[in-house]
Design a protein around this motif. Structure first.
Motif, short mmCIF file in Angstrom:
data_model
loop_
_atom_site.label_atom_id
_atom_site.label_comp_id
_atom_site.label_asym_id
_atom_site.label_seq_id
_atom_site.Cartn_x
_atom_site.Cartn_y
_atom_site.Cartn_z
N TYR A 56 -3.09 1.43 -8.60
CA TYR A 56 -1.74 1.07 -8.18
C TYR A 56 -0.82 2.27 -8.32
O TYR A 56 -0.06 2.62 -7.41
CB TYR A 56 -1.23 -0.09 -9.04
CG TYR A 56 0.11 -0.62 -8.62
CD1 TYR A 56 0.21 -1.67 -7.71
CD2 TYR A 56 1.29 -0.10 -9.14
CE1 TYR A 56 1.44 -2.18 -7.33
CE2 TYR A 56 2.52 -0.59 -8.76
CZ TYR A 56 2.59 -1.64 -7.86
OH TYR A 56 3.81 -2.13 -7.48
N TYR A 60 -3.17 -5.74 -5.94
CA TYR A 60 -1.85 -5.13 -6.17
C TYR A 60 -1.64 -3.78 -5.48
O TYR A 60 -0.61 -3.58 -4.83
CB TYR A 60 -1.54 -5.08 -7.67
CG TYR A 60 -1.27 -6.48 -8.18
CD1 TYR A 60 0.00 -7.04 -8.00
CD2 TYR A 60 -2.27 -7.27 -8.73
CE1 TYR A 60 0.25 -8.35 -8.40
CE2 TYR A 60 -2.03 -8.57 -9.13
CZ TYR A 60 -0.77 -9.11 -8.96
OH TYR A 60 -0.51 -10.37 -9.34
N PRO A 61 -2.60 -2.85 -5.57
CA PRO A 61 -2.43 -1.62 -4.76
C PRO A 61 -2.27 -1.93 -3.29
O PRO A 61 -1.46 -1.29 -2.61
CB PRO A 61 -3.72 -0.83 -5.02
CG PRO A 61 -4.20 -1.32 -6.33
CD PRO A 61 -3.78 -2.77 -6.43
N ALA A 62 -3.02 -2.97 -2.80
CA ALA A 62 -2.92 -3.33 -1.38
C ALA A 62 -1.52 -3.83 -1.07
O ALA A 62 -0.93 -3.46 -0.04
CB ALA A 62 -3.96 -4.39 -1.04
N GLN A 65 4.99 -0.38 1.14
CA GLN A 65 5.41 0.98 1.49
C GLN A 65 5.52 1.13 3.00
O GLN A 65 6.35 1.88 3.50
CB GLN A 65 4.41 2.00 0.96
CG GLN A 65 4.59 2.29 -0.53
CD GLN A 65 3.47 3.14 -1.09
OE1 GLN A 65 2.42 3.28 -0.46
NE2 GLN A 65 3.67 3.68 -2.28
N ARG A 90 7.04 7.12 -2.05
CA ARG A 90 6.22 7.70 -3.12
C ARG A 90 7.03 8.68 -3.95
O ARG A 90 6.95 8.71 -5.18
CB ARG A 90 5.02 8.41 -2.52
CG ARG A 90 3.93 7.45 -2.08
CD ARG A 90 2.78 8.16 -1.43
NE ARG A 90 1.65 7.25 -1.33
CZ ARG A 90 0.42 7.60 -1.61
NH1 ARG A 90 0.15 8.82 -1.99
NH2 ARG A 90 -0.55 6.73 -1.51
N GLN A 117 -1.41 4.81 -5.74
CA GLN A 117 -0.86 4.39 -4.45
C GLN A 117 0.66 4.58 -4.45
O GLN A 117 1.26 4.90 -3.45
CB GLN A 117 -1.20 2.92 -4.21
CG GLN A 117 -0.60 2.33 -2.95
CD GLN A 117 -1.24 2.90 -1.70
OE1 GLN A 117 -2.42 3.27 -1.72
NE2 GLN A 117 -0.49 3.03 -0.63
N ARG A 118 1.23 4.40 -5.66
CA ARG A 118 2.68 4.39 -5.75
C ARG A 118 3.28 5.81 -5.68
O ARG A 118 4.16 6.09 -4.91
CB ARG A 118 3.10 3.73 -7.05
CG ARG A 118 4.58 3.55 -7.20
CD ARG A 118 4.92 2.97 -8.54
NE ARG A 118 4.63 3.91 -9.60
CZ ARG A 118 4.50 3.58 -10.87
NH1 ARG A 118 4.59 2.32 -11.24
NH2 ARG A 118 4.26 4.49 -11.78
N LEU A 139 1.21 -3.10 -2.62
CA LEU A 139 2.11 -1.95 -2.66
C LEU A 139 2.03 -1.17 -1.36
O LEU A 139 3.04 -0.76 -0.78
CB LEU A 139 1.75 -1.04 -3.84
CG LEU A 139 2.60 0.22 -3.97
CD1 LEU A 139 4.06 -0.13 -4.23
CD2 LEU A 139 2.06 1.11 -5.08
N ARG A 140 0.77 -0.98 -0.87
CA ARG A 140 0.57 -0.23 0.36
C ARG A 140 1.31 -0.89 1.52
O ARG A 140 2.00 -0.24 2.30
CB ARG A 140 -0.94 -0.13 0.64
CG ARG A 140 -1.30 0.82 1.76
CD ARG A 140 -2.79 1.12 1.76
NE ARG A 140 -3.60 -0.06 1.86
CZ ARG A 140 -4.50 -0.43 0.96
NH1 ARG A 140 -4.69 0.31 -0.12
NH2 ARG A 140 -5.21 -1.52 1.11
#
Lengths: 885, 114
Positions: A67, B52-54, B60, A10, A70-71, B56-57
C-alpha cells in the motif's frame, strides 16, 4: 493526464506520511475487527476468530508495505532512507568524514577555481551583443602577419564586402585635455565613426558618432569613458554638446560610454582595454598612403556567415588590393579573418587548459585517497554488510547504500570546495596574467555551481564504486562467524593499485610543475639586453599646438633631460619613444634596407623604429658593440644618424664593419629617409622576454620628432623621493604638461614574466598538493596493512625476527607499488608533457633531469611516508598481537 | 505461464471492485471483500489485504472516491464509491472485457469443434 494526477497524489502523500499511515492502520484494524466479529457470529471462539481473520486477510505488513509503495514514491522513499542512514554513519566516524571531505574539498575546489577562470575567459562570450559575429581582420607587413592595415585596405574592405555587416578600425593614441582644470594626459582612441556600432555598445549618455563626423574637415566630436566623465566632468550630462579643448583643438562632447566598457582586443595589438576618450579619424582612407599601416580592423559578420566564408571574400578583396596598389604586390599582401574571441584568448588558452588538466589530476589523486579510505571502512564494515544481507537486503540495495554514502560525502566536499575554490580564485585573480586583465568579470556564477556539483556526483560515484563492488565477494557465513579483521589478498591488491595510480598521477603533476619552474628560472636568467634595476620611467606627451614646431618639442625634451640628470641622486637620464614591454601605445615599426639593396630586398625586413636623445642607452645599461651613442652636438640639420642593434647589423651587413654605413628607414610619420649608422648596440627585448621579434633602429630625436615620449632615470633614490622633484622640473618648463605612467622599469620586466609566473605558481601549488595527497595516501595504505598484519608480525617476532628485518620487510613491500607507480608515471608524463610545450622556454618537455629530480622527490616522500608504519611494525609486542585474536 | 488457480489478476481485480461498487453503491473495504467472496463463491481466492493497494490505485486514478463514515455496527470505516470517471471506465472496461471473452469463446469453441 492520468500520470500527472497519480504523480501529484504520490508526491503529496510524501508530506503527510504519518497521517496517512494512521488512516491505513485504522482502516485495516476496522477490517480485521469486522472479520473477527463475523467469525464469532459463525460460532468460533474469539481467539480462533482472530487468527482466522488474520489468515483471511493475508500478510498484514506485506499488504501495508504494498500500500505504501503504491501511495508514495518508493524510489524517493528508499533514497531518503539511504541519505538518513548515510548521514548517521558518516556522523559516527567524524575523523574519517573530516579527512575525506577535506581531501575532496581540495580536489574539487581546485577544479572549481580553474573552471571559473576557464568559463569566464574561454567559454563565456565577450561582453558585446552577439559577440560571436565580431571578427578581426589582420593584414601583412612584408612577411609579417598579424599587422595593422592601411587606409586604402580598410576603404576597399568596407566598400566591397558583402559578408560583413560593417567594418571599422581603431588606433590607440594619446592626447592632452586642457582648458578648465588641471591639464590631463588621456589615452585617446582614434576610431571610425561606426566603431561602437560594430561592437554594439551604445553610449550611456549622448549618442554614437555620426558618419559625417569622420574624414577631412568634418566637425570634431568626442566620446569619453565613464571614468573620465566622473573624474573631470563631475558626471554632469549637461556637458554633452559642449566643447572642450583636446590637443589644443575645440571638440564637441557627444557621448559617454557606459561604466565598465572595455575594448577587448588581443594582446600585442597595441589596443589597450581602457581608454579615456575617442575621436573619429580625420583622414580620407581611400586616398591615404598605402604604406602607412596603423588601423586595427574589426568587423561584424552578417548573420549566418562563417569565418571561412568571410576569409574567402577577404582573399578575393586582397587580390583586388594587390592589383590596384603596387606597394602590396611584392611581398604579396594577404588578409586574415579571425574570430575576435578566439584571437583574444589565443595566448592564455594553452595555459588555462594545462592548469585545468592539472586540476583534474589533483582531483583524481584526491579521489584515489578517498577511495582508499572507503575501502578500509568497507573492510571494517564487513560484519555490518553481512548482517544486512542476512536480514534480506539485496546486493543492489547494498550498492545503492554505499554509493549514496560516497556521493553524499563528495557533495559535502563540493560545498567545502566552493569555499575553497572561492579563496583559490581570489589567489588566481591576484596574480592575474596580462591576457586575463581584459576580462573584467571573472567570478563564480550558477554554471560554476552546477559544474562543481556534477563533478562531485561523478567523482562520488567513481570512488564509491570500488568498495561497492567489493560487496560481491561477501562470504556470508565466514563474515558473520569471523568477527575479527581479516586481511584478504584481493583487498591488498586493490590498495596497491591505488598507491600505484596515486604515485603515477602525482608524478605527472610534479613533472608539469618542475618544467614550469625551470621555464620560470630560465626566464629570470634571460638577459633582456638592458639592466632594469634602479631605472624609473614615466611618460610625457607634447601633443598640443604649443609644440607644433619641432624646435619647441626638441627644446623641451633637451632641457627636461638636462635638468633631470642634474637632480641629486640621478646618474643618467634618457628619452625614448617606446619603452620595452609597454603595450599601451602603438609600436612603430617598418621596413628598412641597407643603401644599395636590390628592389627585391627592400620590402622584406622590418625593425622597430625608436627616437631618442643621448643618454638613453647609458640609463638602460645597454651594451655598445661598436661606434657611439648620439651626443648633444648631433643636430637636426646634419645628415640623419642611426644606431642599430646587432640584429639589424647582422641582417644587413653580416660580418662587415657597420659604423658609417647608410641605411634606408622610415622616419617618424611614415617618411622615407636615409641615415648613417654611428653605432651598434646589443639587441634589447622589447616585446617578450623569450622571442626576438624584430631588430631595432634608433634615430636622433631632433631628426625624428614624436609627440609621445618616455623618460628613463637611472637613480638609486626611491620613486617617492624622485617623483615630487620630477614634477617640479616638468612644471618649471611647462606647467600644463602632465606626466603619467610613472613606473620602475623592473615592473615592465615583471609584467613580461607575469603569465609564466602565474602558471608556474599554480602548477607548483598543484604539484605540492599532489605530493602531499600522495604521501598521505601511501602512509594510510602502509599503516593499515601493518595494522592488519599484527598477528603475522607477532608470530614473526615470536619466532625471532629482528626488528631490523621487520622494518626492511615493510619498507620493501610498500616501496614496490611506489616504484611501479613511478614507472607508470614516467610513461604517462612522457605522453602528456608535450602538450605543455607552448608554455615552456629553454627546457624540453621531456627534460631528463626534471624527470629524474621528480622521481627522486616522489620516492623520497614515499619512503618517508612508509617510515612511520615500518617503525610501528618493529614495536609489535608478540603477546599482545597474538591475544588480539 | 498461467497464474496460479484462483489468484486474481491485477486488471481483473480493478474491474471486479468497480463493478461491485457500481452494484452496491458506497461500501467499505471489508464490505467489498465480503461481496466479492459472496459472488464468486470459492472460484476466487482473494487475499483481502491486497484489496487496499488496489483501492488506493483506483482512487489515485480518480475512478473512486472515499470518505470516512460509520459502519452498520458503528465502527469508524472508510467508505468507497464510484465517481463519474469511474463509471465511464467501468463501461469501457466491461465492453472491452466482453469483446475479449467473445473472441476467446469463438477461438476456443473453434478448437473444440475441429
Amino acid at each position: 493526464m492520468d500520470w500527472l494526477r497519480i504523480s501529484a497524489s504520490r508526491l503529496l502523500s510524501l508530506f503527510r506520511k504519518r497521517e496517512l499511515d494512521r488512516d491505513l492502520d485504522a482502516e485495516v484494524r476496522a477490517h480485521l475487527e469486522m472479520l473477527t466479529a463475523e467469525n464469532i457470529r459463525r460460532g468460533m471462539s474469539p481467539e480462533d476468530a482472530r487468527h482466522a481473520a488474520r489468515r483471511e486477510f493475508g500478510g498484514l505488513e506485506q499488504a501495508k508495505e504494498l500500500y505504501r509503495e503504491q501511495r508514495g514514491l518508493p524510489f524517493l522513499d528508499h533514497f531518503m532512507q539511504d541519505v538518513r542512514f548515510a548521514l548517521r554513519s558518516l556522523g559516527k566516524r567524524p575523523g574519517f568524514t573530516l579527512v575525506a571531505v577535506f581531501t575532496l574539498a581540495i580536489g574539487i575546489g581546485a577544479n572549481t577555481a580553474i573552471f571559473t577562470a576557464v568559463h569566464s575567459v574561454l567559454l563565456q562570450s565577450l561582453p558585446f551583443p552577439k559577440a560571436d559575429r565580431l571578427a578581426i581582420v589582420w593584414s601583412t607587413l612584408g612577411t609579417e602577419g598579424r599587422a595593422p592595415a592601411s587606409g586604402p585596405e580598410l576603404a576597399m574592405l568596407s566598400q566591397q564586402t558583402r559578408l560583413f555587416e560593417d567594418l571599422g578600425a581603431i588606433w590607440a593614441q594619446s592626447g592632452a585635455l586642457t582648458g578648465e582644470g588641471e591639464p590631463e594626459q588621456v589615452r585617446l582612441g582614434m576610431v571610425t565613426a561606426n566603431f561602437f556600432g560594430i561592437l554594439g555598445t551604445a553610449p550611456q549618455v549622448g549618442r554614437y558618432f555620426e558618419p559625417g563626423e569622420q574624414g577631412p574637415g568634418s566637425p570634431r566630436a568626442m566620446i569619453i569613458s565613464d571614468g573620465l566623465w566622473h573624474r573631470r566632468f563631475g558626471a554632469d550630462p549637461r556637458w554633452i554638446g559642449k566643447t572642450v579643448r583636446l590637443n589644443g583643438q575645440s571638440v564637441t562632447m557627444v557621448g559617454v560610454m557606459p561604466p565598465g566598457f572595455r575594448i577587448i582586443f588581443p594582446e600585442g595589438s597595441s589596443v589597450p582595454p581602457e581608454m579615456d576618450a575617442y575621436v573619429p579619424f580625420r583622414s580620407n582612407f581611400a586616398s591615404s598612403p598605402a604604406d602607412q599601416s596603423y588601423l586595427r580592423v574589426i568587423g561584424r559578420l552578417r548573420v549566418g556567415v562563417t569565418i571561412t566564408q568571410a576569409q574567402q571574400e577577404v582573399d578575393t578583396l586582397a587580390a583586388q588590393i594587390r592589383a590596384q596598389y603596387p606597394t602590396f604586390a611584392d611581398p604579396p599582401l594577404t588578409l586574415q579573418v579571425v574570430p575576435l574571441q578566439g584571437d583574444v584568448v589565443r595566448n592564455i588558452r594553452p595555459a588555462l587548459l594545462a592548469l585545468f588538466g592539472g586540476a583534474g589530476l589533483v582531483l583524481l589523486i584526491a579521489c584515489v585517497n578517498v577511495a582508499n579510505l572507503l575501502l578500509v571502512r568497507a573492510n571494517e564494515r564487513t560484519l555490518e554488510m553481512a548482517v544486512r544481507t542476512a536480514i534480506g537486503a539485496g546486493r543492489g540495495r547494498l550498492i545503492r547504500q554505499l554509493l549514496t554514502e560516497s556521493v553524499l560525502l563528495s557533495c559535502c566536499g563540493a560545498v567545502a570546495a566552493l569555499g575553497f575554490g572561492w579563496c583559490a580564485l581570489k589567489l588566481v585573480l591576484a596574480m592575474q596574467p596580462k591576457e586575463m586583465e581584459r576580462f573584467s568579470t571573472i567570478q563564480m556564477n550558477p554554471l560554476v555551481f552546477v559544474f562543481t556539483f556534477i563533478v562531485a556526483i561523478v567523482v562520488g560515484a567513481l570512488f564509491g564504486l570500488a568498495p561497492a563492488l567489493g560487496t560481491r565477494k561477501l562470504d556470508l557465513a565466514r563474515s558473520l562467524k569471523d568477527n575479527r579483521q581479516t586481511c584478504t589478498r584481493s583487498g591488498g591488491r586493490q590498495r596497491n593499485l591505488l598507491v600505484i595510480s596515486e604515485v603515477a598521477l602525482g608524478f605527472v603533476l610534479l613533472i608539469g610543475a618542475g618544467l614550469m619552474l625551470r621555464t620560470f628560472v630560465r626566464l629570470l636568467q634571460v638577459n633582456p639586453g638592458f639592466d632594469a634595476t634602479n631605472v624609473l620611467t614615466f611618460r610625457i606627451s607634447v601633443a598640443s599646438v604649443k609644440y607644433q614646431s619641432p624646435d619647441a618639442a626638441v627644446q623641451f625634451f633637451r632641457k627636461l633631460k638636462e635638468n633631470l640628470s642634474q637632480m641629486p641622486g640621478v646618474e643618467t637620464a634618457g628619452v625614448i619613444s617606446h619603452l620595452p614591454f609597454d603595450d599601451t601605445l602603438p609600436n612603430w615599426y617598418g621596413f628598412y634596407w641597407r643603401d644599395g639593396a636590390s628592389k627585391h630586398d627592400q620590402n622584406t625586413t622590418m625593425a622597430d623604429l625608436r627616437s631618442s636623445l643621448p643618454g638613453y642607452f647609458k640609463s638602460m645599461g645597454a651594451t655598445f658593440l661598436s661606434g657611439r651613442d648620439f651626443d648633444d652636438h648631433d643636430v637636426a640639420e646634419n645628415l640623419k644618424l642611426a644606431i642599430v642593434d646587432d640584429t639589424v647589423a647582422k641582417e644587413s651587413w653580416a660580418g662587415q664593419d657597420v659604423v658609417g654605413k647608410l641605411i634606408n628607414i622610415e622616419n617618424g610619420n611614415f617618411v622615407r629617409d636615409t641615415a648613417q649608422v654611428i653605432g651598434v648596440v646589443k639587441h634589447m627585448q622589447y616585446h617578450t622576454l623569450t622571442d626576438q621579434v624584430r631588430g631595432q633602429i634608433y634615430l636622433l630625436y631632433p631628426q625624428a620628432i614624436r609627440a609621445h615620449m618616455a623618460v628613463t632615470l637611472k637613480s638609486s633614490s626611491s620613486t617617492q623621493t624622485l617623483l615630487p622633484l620630477i614634477r617640479q622640473q616638468v612644471a618649471s618648463l611647462d606647467k600644463d604638461l602632465p606626466i603619467y605612467q610613472v613606473e620602475p622599469m623592473t615592473d615592465y620586466v615583471e609584467s613580461a614574466r607575469r603569465q609564466t609566473r602565474f602558471v608556474t605558481l599554480l602548477a607548483g601549488i598543484m604539484g605540492g598538493i599532489a605530493l602531499l595527497l600522495a604521501c598521505i595516501g601511501i602512509y594510510a595504505v602502509t599503516m593499515y596493512s601493518v595494522l592488519q598484519r599484527m598477528r603475522e608480525i607477532g608470530v614473526r617476532t615470536a619466532l625471532g625476527a629482528a626488528p631490523r628485518q621487520l622494518f626492511a620487510l615493510v619498507l620493501r613491500q610498500s616501496m614496490l607499488p611506489i616504484a611501479l607507480g613511478l614507472l607508470a608515471g614516467f610513461a604517462l608524463a612522457l605522453l602528456l608533457t608535450p602538450f605543455l610545450s607552448s608554455l615552456l622556454f629553454g627546457v624540453r618537455p621531456t627534460d631528463i633531469s626534471t624527470f629524474c629530480v621528480g622521481a627522486l622527490i616522489l620516492s623520497t616522500a614515499g619512503l618517508i611516508a612508509c617510515l612511520l608504519p615500518a617503525r610501528r611494525a618493529t614495536r609489535v609486542d608478540p603477546v599482545i598481537a597474538l591475544r588480539y585474536e | 505461464m498461467a497464474p496460479p488457480r484462483g489468484e486474481v489478476l491485477q486488471g481483473t481485480l480493478d474491474l471486479i471492485v468497480l463493478q461491485t461498487l457500481h452494484a452496491m453503491g458506497s461500501l467499505h473495504g471489508y464490505g467489498i471483500a465480503q461481496r466479492v467472496q459472496q459472488v464468486s463463491g470459492d472460484l476466487l481466492k482473494l487475499n483481502q489485504g491486497t484489496l487496499y493497494p488496489a483501492l488506493l490505485r483506483l482512487e489515485q486514478r480518480g475512478w473512486i472516491s472515499s470518505k470516512w463514515g460509520a459502519s452498520e455496527n458503528n465502527r469508524k470505516a472508510r467508505f468507497y464509491s464510484l465517481t463519474r470517471a469511474g463509471r465511464k471506465q467501468l463501461l469501457a472496461e466491461t465492453a472491452s472485457w466482453k469483446r475479449m471473452t467473445a473472441l476467446m469463446t469463438r477461438l476456443l469453441g473453434g478448437t473444440q469443434g475441429a
